[in-house]
Each structure stands twice: as structure tokens, then as C-alpha cells.
Design a protein around this motif. Structure first.
Motif: not given
Length: 705
Positions: A438-448
Motif C-alpha cells: 500500500p502506498h500512502s500517496g495513492l487514494k485509499g492507500k492503494m497498491t501500485p
């Protein structure tokens, strides 16, 4: 209460933290060496002898309990407030008044208990700290504790400099460095510690004294140390920006969140390189290139022995084949990213190349952060050498000095992987670890992986992936530009025969990575494939056959071109050029007319004389016939020049004879025409004349007929 007590008296008091028997107290005194402290132990006066000890040697809890039992705190001291028409600030006045209150309470404490100054100074700090002595809240907040030494200093400062001096600073001295030389000393001190942070207080003092001389008051090293510590805290950010710009940018400088915008998948990629914090087989530390798609945050990693343009091209190829063609690529200003081959490849693929500002890693912060995450995960790999010299030292210290003495780096860091194994680990990390984290910079902490899968827009894919390999083929020399000469294209001392371009034309040449004897020829812009160039002996081909093929192709190409030219030549008639010239001239002048401007009469003396002569000739009447005049005119004999021999210019002798005849006529006084005179003058300058003249002077005229 008294300050000095014997072992028996201490045991009898049954104080907390001390044995209750004289034997126990004696053992404690012997273990802690009370008797060896000359200022806190003395011989007991009177009968029995022995030693008595100052209560300073007792534990804090024991001193507090003893003082609570036996000390008279004295009457409360009234709040002390002095005048306000002094040079002090508000904070300095509060500090002065608080210290004066403590000194007044000290005097009341000493008087109430009948103590000397030295004994009272030993006991008062414990009484003040344990709040046995009443004091206003503002005074106690200013001075929560006080030491014996501080009491002595305050008494001395007050006696020597007055009450106001107690508010200046902790020791009663004004801030000498801040006020010296109109504040220039402060700037000099800041500049010195910013320039060289390892200077000691003594070295700083010598520098300031040498620079400011008598303008600098007497200061101690301790004053410099305190001032420096305060300046280090007050100007922390400014000093960090000068001393450690990278740390300042990463910890202090403002940075916007999600400042880099990507409109969609493959809209913007960022590339960067970094030495990998791992050692591989062969005792070599390799570099890694990392690419990241900003919209999805998916990454790809390539391992290489050293940073170079070929590695950038290979990583770009892998990303394009796996993800598609991006619209923009952002890199730093490294030579590997600005190489001509990379710029040419990006231009051929219609990819916009953005360069970050020099020395501004935050302008491509996404790839910098991804590399940091990758480096931290390397700690799980065998061969990890740490992120810094300090980390490496910690890893080395895991083994005893006797064991690591003489050990190789491979043994010391447990090196097990080679380059192919490490590349596979990098691929697995990008596809299996980072892609599903999970990536904090993506909405909803999505994965790449989830972010990329959610894209519903178009993806640009190569219609012919094999064409990408041709664009990635190495170019000839530095820039790939070669000129076709009569023998072909010269590459690395060898001639590659080709009919792809005419002699004298510049072309772009790429080398076939699978065939050393084949070169691929393009137009200079790389957008037109012209043909191949073959080096017979490197390609294993028959030189004669290759030469004949090239000649035949060149002849056919030339014939096609010349036939077109000759066909156009036949369409042109002899008078076409002159007729076209006249027609174009008439066309240009058809719409133009010359307007005569008013004339201004013009004349000169010569023109006036000529006019008068012309008018006189017209006006003169014809003379009447006079036989006498006519007879006289007929009687006048006009001597005519003798006829000359016809001039024959074909032979040198004829020219020289003509010259001799003219010279003899001139010598005899006979007139000659202006044309003959001009010719003679010109001919006399000619070498033929000078040579014939020498022959004439020796042999005479008979040599020339």
C-alpha cells in the motif's frame, strides 16, 4: 542545626537511605571514602577524637529529612520589587527581583539558625529545593533550585556591581559578545562556526580577538561556549542550510505534497540511478537504475556495473515493452541521461524529455523516495554493506576483530549473489513486493498494482516491437553520423560498401548487434531507412560479389536519375532562355510607367563654347568661287606617307619587320597613325620583340627578309 556530625550522631538520627547502626554507617563511610574528602571531613574537637563529616556527604533524601527536622526556615521574606527606571528589560527585571528574593531568604535562614555564611550556603539549597522556605510562585518558577556556588556568586555580584547586575545573565555579566563592536562580533561568530564547525572555543576566541582587537571585551572560553550553544539553537535552520544543504532540504525546507502531476497511466515517468548498498560476487559494488510511473507508482529496476547511457536505454526498453510508451520522461542532468543516443531514442519515440533543475533532487522526489525504499529493503539481502560508513562499521563489528582480521569483503559481508541473481531479486522485489505494498500517496492507500489495473484509458503500445531493437542498436562512433565516400562508409577503420545513399551524403549509421559486418543506414533525422552497408570480410561475404552488387545498384539508381534529367534537357529549345528572359522583363515592366520630372537647365563653359561653334558653323555663308584661291590651294603639295607593306601577323618575323619599319619612319620624321603607334608601343614590351631585337643588332635586317 549543625553542619558537622559524627558517625554515631548520623546513626542515631536514623535517616532514610542510611544504616541505623554506627557500624553500618562506618562501613558506608569507608566504602564511599568520606574521610578522604578534605573539605567535607575534619577532626572532631574535644574528648574522644575521631572524625566528623559535613552533611553534604549524606544522600539527598537524608539531607532533606534532617533539615526538615531541625532547621528553622525563618520568617517569610516580603516580595522585593525595585525601581523600573533602569537599563534592564522586563525579563531581566524579573530575574533580578527573583535572585534578590533568594538572597534575602538566605540571610533570614542563616540568621534564624545562627549559622555562618559557609554553613548556611551548604544547607540552604536543600531547604529551598524541598520548599521548606516559603516563596512566591513567580520566584520559584524563575529559580526552582540553587547551588552553594551560585549563592556565593550572587552575593559577590551584588556587592561588586549592585542589584541590577543580578538581572544581566546567569553570572551577572552583560551579554558582552552581543553588544561588542555594534553587533559585528555576533555576525563574525556565526560566520566562523558556519565556515568551520569544528573550531574550539579557544580557537574562536583567538579569531575574534585578532579580528576586532580592542573592540572586543575580555571574554572567557566558557562565555564563548555558552554563546555559541545559544546561537547554534537560535540559528539552527540557517546554519543547517549552509553546512548541510541536503539535510536542510530533506528535513527543513518546505515541500509540497503531490506537487508532480500526472494525468494518467504512462503520462510521466521518472528515472534515476544510485549505487546499490550491496556487494555482489567479484568484490564489486554495482549501480541500479530505477524507473517509476508517477500515476500508478509501479517501478522497474535494472542493475548495471556502472552508470552509462546503454543501461538507461535498456531500462527504457523494458518499461516500454511491459507498460507501453510514455508521453513524458523526467531525469536529472547526468551525462548518461543527456547522452545523444538517449535524446535521439526519445525523439524517435515521440517522448518528451524533461530535465530537473541542477542539484534539486526534490524536483523528482518520487523516484528518489522509491530508491530509498529499495535501498532499505536491501538490508534483507546477503552482501548488504549498509547505507553509510557508520552502518558499515556496525556490520563489521558483528564479527570479533580477531575473526575479521585478514577477511575479504566477500566473507565479511556474506556475499552470495552475482549480477544475474541480484537482477532477478530486483525484478521480484518490483513485481511481488513493491507492486503490492500500500502506498500512502495513492487514494485509499492503494497498491501500485491495483492503481495500474484501475486505469480505463488508452495505452500506447508499439505496433512493431522489433523496431525498438533497431532504434536501440549502437550507433557508429560518437554521434553515428558518417559521410558516404567512393569506397563506402568508413567505420572503425573498415569500409562498409553501400548503395543506400549517393557519394557525398551524410547519413546516420547504426551497427547490427548480431552481425559485425552489417551496418544499418538511415537519414540524418533517423526517420527514413535507406538500406544496409556491408563490410565483406567481416560479414564473411565475397568481396567481388558485394562490390558488383553495389556498383549495379548504384548504376541503376544513377541511370534513373540521369534519365529524368536528360528528358527535361530535351524539352528545352535553343532560344527558350533568351525568350524567357525577355518575357519576364516585359512582364515586370508592363505595369510600370516613367513620369518625367521637371527639368533644370544645365550647362558648362565647355558646353557653351561647343554651342557657339555649332551655331557659327550653321550661320557662316558659303564662300564665293575665286579661281586664284583655288589655284593656290591646288599648288600646295601635301606629302603623303609611303604605303606600308601589308601586315602579316602569322609569323614573328612579320611583326618584327613591321616594328622596324615603324621605328625607321619615326626616325626619318615621317608621320604614322595612332593605331600603329599604339601597336608599336605594346609590341615593344613583348619578349618576342626583345629577343628579335638582339638578333637584329647582331646580324642586321637580312635575318628578317
Amino acid at each position: 542545626m549543625k553542619r558537622w556530625m559524627t558517625i554515631a550522631e548520623i546513626a542515631e538520627a536514623k535517616l532514610p537511605g542510611l544504616p541505623a547502626s554506627p557500624r553500618g554507617v562506618a562501613k558506608r563511610a569507608q566504602a564511599e571514602g568520606w574521610a578522604k574528602r578534605s573539605t567535607q571531613a575534619r577532626k572532631r574537637q574535644g574528648r574522644g577524637g575521631g572524625l566528623e563529616f559535613s552533611i553534604e556527604l549524606l544522600p539527598e533524601d537524608a539531607r532533606t529529612e534532617l533539615i526538615r527536622r531541625e532547621v528553622d526556615p525563618g520568617a517569610p521574606v516580603n516580595v522585593i520589587t525595585l525601581r523600573e527606571d533602569d537599563p534592564l528589560t522586563g525579563a531581566e527585571r524579573d530575574r533580578r527581583d527573583a535572585r534578590l528574593h533568594v538572597l534575602a531568604a538566605f540571610e533570614e535562614f542563616r540568621s534564624a539558625n545562627g549559622l555562618s555564611v559557609s554553613d548556611a550556603a551548604i544547607m540552604f539549597p536543600d531547604a529551598w529545593r524541598s520548599e521548606l522556605i516559603e516563596a512566591p510562585i513567580d520566584v520559584r518558577s524563575q529559580i526552582p533550585s540553587v547551588s552553594t556556588r551560585t549563592l556565593y556568586e550572587w552575593r559577590t555580584i551584588r556587592r561588586r556591581d549592585g542589584d541590577d547586575a543580578l538581572g544581566m545573565d546567569r553570572r551577572g555579566r552583560p551579554a558582552k559578545l552581543e553588544t561588542a563592536a555594534d553587533g559585528e562580533v555576533v555576525n563574525a561568530l556565526l560566520g566562523a562556526i558556519a565556515k568551520q564547525s569544528f573550531l574550539s572555543a579557544q580557537q574562536l576566541g583567538d579569531y575574534l580577538r585578532d579580528r576586532f582587537g580592542e573592540a572586543l571585551p575580555e571574554i572567557t572560553e566558557r562565555t564563548i561556549q555558552r554563546t555559541r550553544a545559544r546561537f547554534e539553537a537560535e540559528h539552527r535552520n540557517a546554519l543547517m542550510a549552509i553546512r548541510d544543504p541536503d539535510r536542510f532540504r530533506s528535513t527543513i525546507e518546505h515541500s509540497a505534497t503531490n506537487a508532480t502531476f500526472a494525468a494518467g497511466l504512462n503520462d510521466l515517468w521518472q528515472f534515476d540511478a544510485s549505487p546499490a548498498d550491496i556487494m555482489l560476487a567479484g568484490k564489486r559494488r554495482h549501480s541500479i537504475y530505477l524507473a517509476i510511473d508517477i500515476w500508478s507508482r509501479r517501478v522497474m529496476v535494472l542493475v548495471t556495473q556502472a552508470p552509462r547511457a546503454e543501461a538507461v536505454a535498456m531500462l527504457l526498453r523494458a518499461c516500454i515493452l511491459a507498460w507501453g510508451v510514455p508521453r513524458r520522461v523526467k531525469t536529472d542532468n547526468g551525462s548518461d541521461f543527456k547522452a545523444r543516443a538517449i535524446c535521439r531514442l526519445l525523439a524517435a519515440l515521440d517522448i518528451e524529455h524533461e530535465l530537473s533543475a541542477p542539484y534539486e533532487p526534490k524536483s523528482k522526489g518520487h523516484v528518489e523516495r522509491a530508491i530509498g525504499t529499495f535501498q532499505r529493503d536491501l538490508a534483507t539481502c546477503p552482501g548488504f554493506i549498509g547505507h553509510s560508513v557508520a552502518d558499515r562499521k556496525v556490520i563489521e563489528n558483528r564479527k570479533a576483530f580477531s575473526k575479521r582480521l585478514g577477511m575479504s569483503d566477500a566473507d565479511l559481508f556474506d556475499v552470495q549473489m552475482d549480477l544475474p541473481e541480484f537482477q532477478k531479486w530486483c525484478n521480484d522485489w518490483a513485481e511481488k513486493v513493491y507492486a503490492h505494498r500500500p502506498h500512502s500517496g495513492l487514494k485509499g492507500k492503494m497498491t501500485p498494482f491495483m492503481r495500474a489495473a484501475s486505469w480505463l484509458g488508452d495505452i500506447r503500445r508499439l505496433a512493431h516491437p522489433q523496431a525498438l531493437d533497431i532504434l536501440l542498436a549502437p550507433i557508429a562512433g560518437k554521434d553515428g553520423v558518417r559521410r558516404v565516400v567512393k569506397q563506402g562508409i568508413k567505420i572503425d577503420g573498415e569500409y562498409y560498401q553501400t548503395s543506400a545513399a549517393p557519394v557525398g551524403q551524410d547519413v546516420l549509421v547504426r551497427m547490427d548487434p548480431t552481425d559485425l559486418g552489417r551496418a544499418i543506414v538511415f537519414s540524418l533525422d533517423g526517420e527514413t531507412y535507406l538500406g544496409d552497408a556491408i563490410c565483406p570480410h567481416l560479414a564473411g561475404a565475397d568481396p567481388v560479389a558485394v562490390t558488383m552488387q553495389v556498383k549495379a545498384a548504384q548504376k541503376a539508381l544513377l541511370k534513373e536519375e540521369t534519365d529524368k534529367i536528360r528528358a527535361e534537357m530535351r524539352k528545352i529549345k535553343p532560344r527558350d532562355f533568351s525568350d524567357a528572359l525577355q518575357r519576364q522583363g516585359e512582364k515586370r515592366g508592363a505595369n510600370l510607367a516613367f513620369i518625367e520630372r521637371p527639368a533644370q537647365p544645365f550647362t558648362t563653359p565647355a558646353l557653351e563654347a561647343a554651342r557657339e561653334a555649332a551655331e557659327g558653323a550653321k550661320a557662316a555663308p558659303a564662300a564665293p568661287y575665286d579661281p586664284v584661291v583655288v589655284q593656290t590651294q591646288l599648288a600646295e603639295v601635301v606629302r603623303m606617307p609611303a604605303p606600308r607593306r601589308p601586315i602579316q601577323q602569322d609569323k614573328m618575323q612579320d611583326q618584327f619587320r613591321r616594328a622596324i619599319d615603324l621605328e625607321e619612319a619615326i626616325a626619318a620624321g615621317d608621320p604614322i597613325s595612332e593605331a600603329d603607334a599604339a601597336w608599336l608601343k605594346s609590341y615593344q614590351q613583348h619578349p618576342d620583340y626583345r629577343g628579335a631585337k638582339r638578333i637584329f643588332e647582331i646580324h642586321g635586317r637580312r635575318m628578317f627578309g
